[in-house]
Each structure stands twice: as C-alpha cells, then as structure tokens.
Design a protein around this motif. Structure first.
Motif, short mmCIF file in Angstrom:
data_model
loop_
_atom_site.label_atom_id
_atom_site.label_comp_id
_atom_site.label_asym_id
_atom_site.label_seq_id
_atom_site.Cartn_x
_atom_site.Cartn_y
_atom_site.Cartn_z
N PHE A 17 0.82 -1.21 0.00
CA PHE A 17 0.00 0.00 0.00
C PHE A 17 0.86 1.27 0.00
O PHE A 17 0.50 2.27 -0.64
N PHE A 18 2.00 1.24 0.70
CA PHE A 18 2.89 2.40 0.68
C PHE A 18 3.47 2.60 -0.73
O PHE A 18 3.60 3.73 -1.20
N ILE A 19 3.84 1.50 -1.38
CA ILE A 19 4.35 1.62 -2.76
C ILE A 19 3.27 2.17 -3.68
O ILE A 19 3.53 3.03 -4.53
N ALA A 20 2.03 1.67 -3.51
CA ALA A 20 0.92 2.17 -4.33
C ALA A 20 0.68 3.65 -4.08
O ALA A 20 0.39 4.41 -5.02
N ARG A 21 0.82 4.07 -2.84
CA ARG A 21 0.63 5.49 -2.53
C ARG A 21 1.68 6.34 -3.23
O ARG A 21 1.38 7.40 -3.78
N GLY A 22 2.93 5.87 -3.21
CA GLY A 22 3.98 6.62 -3.88
C GLY A 22 3.78 6.69 -5.38
O GLY A 22 3.94 7.75 -6.01
N SER A 60 -5.71 6.80 -10.12
CA SER A 60 -5.58 6.41 -8.71
C SER A 60 -6.41 5.17 -8.40
O SER A 60 -5.96 4.26 -7.68
N LEU A 61 -7.63 5.12 -8.95
CA LEU A 61 -8.48 3.96 -8.71
C LEU A 61 -7.84 2.69 -9.26
O LEU A 61 -7.84 1.64 -8.60
N GLY A 62 -7.28 2.76 -10.46
CA GLY A 62 -6.63 1.59 -11.04
C GLY A 62 -5.42 1.14 -10.23
O GLY A 62 -5.22 -0.06 -10.00
N ILE A 63 -4.62 2.10 -9.76
CA ILE A 63 -3.43 1.76 -8.97
C ILE A 63 -3.84 1.09 -7.66
O ILE A 63 -3.28 0.07 -7.25
N TRP A 64 -4.84 1.66 -6.97
CA TRP A 64 -5.25 1.11 -5.67
C TRP A 64 -5.95 -0.24 -5.82
O TRP A 64 -5.80 -1.11 -4.96
N LEU A 65 -6.71 -0.42 -6.89
CA LEU A 65 -7.33 -1.74 -7.12
C LEU A 65 -6.26 -2.80 -7.38
O LEU A 65 -6.36 -3.93 -6.89
#
Length: 541
Positions: A256-261, A296-301
């Motif tokens: 999740f931290f990598i996705a946030r970055g 952002s939605l695609g990255i977090w999914l």
C-alpha cells in the motif's frame, strides 16, 4: 495361545464386532478422563471394555487403603494394575493415530491419570483437605467481591471526573476556530467504552474465580482445569494468529505504501502533462480531474489485488464467503452503475459539455453547474437545479448555446411568424431593434434575423443574438425582456404579431408594394449595395 494372537483371532472370528470398533469409548473415573478405547479386545467392543474397566476400578477403590498403580507388559500390550489387580488393558490399536505416541507412552499416561484419580479420591475423603478447599474458596470469593467493588468505585470516580476533563481537552481541539468534537457524542462514546471495559473485567474475574473454586475440590477439579486450559488455549490461539499475521500484514502495508507513492507520482505527472504539454490532446484542465481519479483507482485496485493474499484471514471460509457476497452484489447492481460511469467518461473526454455552458438537453434547458461521474446538474432560468443521468444525456440530442459564441456568453433565439403582407425588411429591422433595447444582449457580434421557413400562410423569422454570460440575469428573465421589447417595437410601428390562416382566396392580393419595402424602421441601402438578407432586387428609388 499368546495374548495378542488371541485378540486378533477374536476380531477375525467376529466381523460384526469389528464394525463396532470404529466407535471409540471414553473411560471416565471421578469426572476425569482416564483412557479412550478404540480397539476390539477378545470380542469386546470399546463400550463394553469401558464398562468392565469402570466396574473393576470402582470395586478396587471401594476397598480403600493405599492404592498403587503399576504397569505390566504383555506381548505388545500393557495391563494397568491397581493394587495388583487388573483395571484395563492398553493395546496398540488403542493409540490415537493423530498422536505420535507408542503403546507404552499411552499406557503410562493412562496410569498417571488413574494415579491422579486415586489421589484425588483420597483427598476427597480427608476432612482437613476439604476444609482447606472451603477456606481457599471463601478467601477467593471475598477477593472477587472486593475487586468487583473496586471496579464499581473506580467507574463512579471516572464518571465524575470525565465531563470536566473532556470539556477541557475538547476546547483545545479546534481547527480554524471550530470545535472538532461534540461533547455530547464524545461523552456517550466514552461511557460506552468504559462500560465495555468494566464488563470485560467483571467477566474475566468471574471466569477466574469460578475456575479457582472448582479446582479446589477433587470432583470438580477437572472442570476448573478445563476452564483454565480453555482460556489459555484461546489466548494462545489469538497470540499465535497475531504472530502469524504480522509478516503478511507488513507485506500488505508495504504494497500500500508503494501504491501510494506511485499514485502521487502519477498525479504530478498528469498535472504536468495537462498544463505544460500540448502533445496530449485528450488531457487538459477539464479532463485532468477524472483522469487522475481513474488512474488512482486503477493503482489502488491493483495494490488491493496484490495485497489480498497477505491480509489476515484472507484464506478463511468467512473471508471467501464475504468476497463471493460482495461480488454477487456488484454483479447484480453494477449494470446501470457502470453504464452511468461510462456515459460520464464519454461526456468528459468528448467535451460535449463544460461547466458554465448554456445547453438544451432534450426538453431541459439551463446552465451546466456540475459534471459528475454518474449525473450532471444544470440550473434553469427559473432557478431550478435539474439532476440528469449521464446515460440520458448521451442518448439524446444536446444543443450547446455557448460553444460557438465569441468570448464568454451564450446564444439566445426566438421565433415569430408574420403574414406575407408585412415587409420582411421591416420585420427584420424591428426584431433587431428589440434585441438592441434588451439589456444583456451584446451589440458585437450583432444580432441576426433568419427567414427559416416560408409556410403556406406566413414566413417564419428567427432572431439569434449573443447574451453576456457574466451578467447576473437568468436566461428566463432575459428572454422575457426580449419578448416584451419585441411586442413594444411591433406595436410602435403598427404591425400585428399574428399568423393568419386563410379560409378562401382574398379579394386583394396579399403582396407588399415596392414603395413599402423599406417601411420604418428599415433603412434603404446605398446605391450598389445589397438591399438586405435575401434581397436580390435592384434599388430603383
């Protein structure tokens, strides 16, 4: 014949008994489990062996005295002796297949349990031991009551001190001068948390008190031991679950931290492309926000899909059932939802509408105030706010009155029908004069009049002008003022606003004499210039 051979021969000669050997039977003496019989021995099924062992042990223990428990091996089996007399036999087939133990270890464990029963039975027949158990139980009860009173006293003190303490702390928690926490809800929340903590402590103390008291008496001691072991087993299970979940949870948090970055980097990249690069036509100030959200939605999914196997409980049946339920709910209700979202994306990336534009969508007309993923809001000239589904907008004809104007503003138009006996030049001049008198309609570009139709009984005139968007005047008021000026101008020049319908041929031809072509307020053009829109005649005056 040897003992083991005799046992095997008994099983072979009695197949009906063999089928009953699959039902283990538990030997309990004085409320304590001694042994679980699983094998058929000399034609006796486990249930019969339990009855014989119970009867033998009870008979020996009734004699009293010092009882000794010993083991005697016989072939591959062991006999458990009580005061030299046979209590029961442990065979290799009695060993639990799930436990990695030998026959001797199983027999020693059973003998130890029987020895414990003998000692507890002797303790139960001793007056001093029972008095000691009663004394310990009374002391534990008094301590339990004292702890309960302490919890009640501490709760009362906290309830008295909490309102003032929360009021002082809540005053300090402010953002922009506004208080963050509402004392009423905060006080209710804290009360409930304190009640939950109080009842948790009361239940734990009651659980421990009951376990301690039951453990003081020989007959109820197994129940107390089970209560203690159950509590410790639960704590051990919870701690082991936490320890096992920590590595996977750390990996999920790292994902999740990598996705946030990555999401933050993508936001900055899209922003630079929208404001600084002109090579990407579909990415601009209007499409930046939905594009950023979709990215952002695609990255977090994707991050959630990657972290899902590492989440605690992801492999449990409950988690799988919840996933199936959520998937079913999404599949049943997502058809219209996905359609609306797709329509919203189509409107955004095709730039059909923009905020602030004046449009007509089907029968609805107004200014676009908000474009969302699923709906679009427009404000009509009457001050109404309409919420239209995006799928409806993409499925109907949309008229945009603001897209073709110069600068900021929108198009206004109106239609009148006048008989053929009124000069068209006069009608055009009167319509332009009415537009000039209306506040909010600009002079540049100048209003235009188009003859859009030559019907059987009358021509149709359409006045098209541009209104100032920044003028604080709804379109309904502007159109009302324009229509009022049209009536005033037509009345000033004696022209009736009517659409005649003939029932028969008139006595006189309904034509306009050439000398009346330029009736006021129409102006005759200079020599050599066109006489007006659609005028192909030569100036003969």
């Amino acid at each position: 014949m040897a003992f083991s051979a005799l046992a095997e021969q008994s099983v072979e000669d009695n197949p009906q008994t063999l089928s009953l050997s699959d039902s283990p039977a538990e030997l309990q003496i004085a409320n304590r489990t001694i042994m679980v019989f699983r094998a058929v021995l000399m034609g006796e099924v486990p249930a019969v062996r339990v009855e014989r062992a119970d009867a033998a042990i009870s008979e020996i223990m009734r004699d009293g005295g010092e009882l000794q428990v010993t083991l005697q091996p016989i072939q591959k089996s062991f006999i458990v002796l009580l005061n030299g007399r046979r209590s029961f036999i442990v065979t290799p087939k009695d060993v639990d297949p799930l436990e990695q133990q030998s026959t001797e270890q199983t027999a020693k464990l059973a003998a130890e349990r029987l020895r414990q029963v003998v000692e507890e039975t002797h303790e139960g027949r001793t007056l001093s031991a029972m008095l000691s158990a009663v004394g310990y139980s009374l002391a534990a009860t008094l301590l339990f009551v004292a702890l309960l009173w302490s919890i009640h006293w501490l709760r009362r003190k906290l309830y008295q001190a909490l309102p003032m303490l929360m009021q002082q702390k809540a005053r300090d928690l402010k953002v922009g001068g506004a208080q963050i926490l509402d004392l009423r809800f905060l006080y209710t929340l804290v009360n409930r948390l304190l009640d939950l903590l109080r009842w948790t402590l009361v239940l734990l103390l009651a659980y421990e008190w009951l376990s301690f008291v039951l453990s003081r008496f020989p007959y109820t001691r197994p129940w107390g031991e089970r209560l203690n072991s159950y509590l410790f087993d639960v704590l051990e299970y919870v701690l082991q679950g936490i320890v096992r979940a920590v590595p996977g949870l750390l990996i999920a948090v790292l994902i999740f931290f990598i996705a946030r970055g990555i999401s933050a980097f993508a936001q900055r990249l899209l922003k630079r492309l929208a404001y600084q690069s002109h090579s990407v036509d579909w990415l601009n100030e209007e499409t930046l926000q939905p594009t950023s959200r979709l990215t952002s939605l695609g990255i977090w999914l994707f991050a959630l899909a990657m972290a899902y196997p590492y989440l605690p409980g992801a492999g449990t049946e409950a988690f799988k059932g919840l996933s199936v339920l959520i998937g079913l709910m999404v599949s049943l209700g997502a058809s219209s939802l996905v359609g609306q979202a797709a329509s919203g994306l189509i409107l955004t990336y095709t730039r059909t509408l923009r905020n602030g534009e004046y449009v007509r969508i089907g029968e609805h007309e107004g200014t676009v105030t908000e474009m969302g993923m699923f709906t679009t809001r427009i404000r009509t000239g009457l001050g109404e706010v309409l919420t239209l589904p995006n799928s409806m907008i993409t499925g109907t004809v949309t008229k945009n009155y603001s897209r073709a104007v110069q600068g900021t503003g929108y198009i206004v138009d109106t239609v009148v029908t006048i008989g053929y006996d009124t000069p068209w030049r006069q009608v055009e001049a009167m319509l332009i004069e009415a537009a000039r008198r209306t506040d909010g309609i600009v002079s540049e570009p100048a209003p235009l009049v188009f003859q859009t139709s030559l019907s059987d009984f009358y021509p149709e005139y359409r006045l098209v002008a541009q209104a100032i968007f920044t003028l604080p005047r709804p379109r309904a008021l502007l159109m009302s003022a324009l229509h009022a000026h049209i009536q005033d101008v037509f009345n000033e020049y004696g022209v009736q606003i009517m659409s005649p319908h003939y029932l028969g041929d008139p006595l006189d031809a309904k034509v306009v004499a050439e000398e009346n072509w330029y009736a006021a307020p129409a102006q005759r053009p200079a020599t050599g210039e066109g006489a007006g829109a659609g005028d192909q005649s030569t100036n003969k005056s």
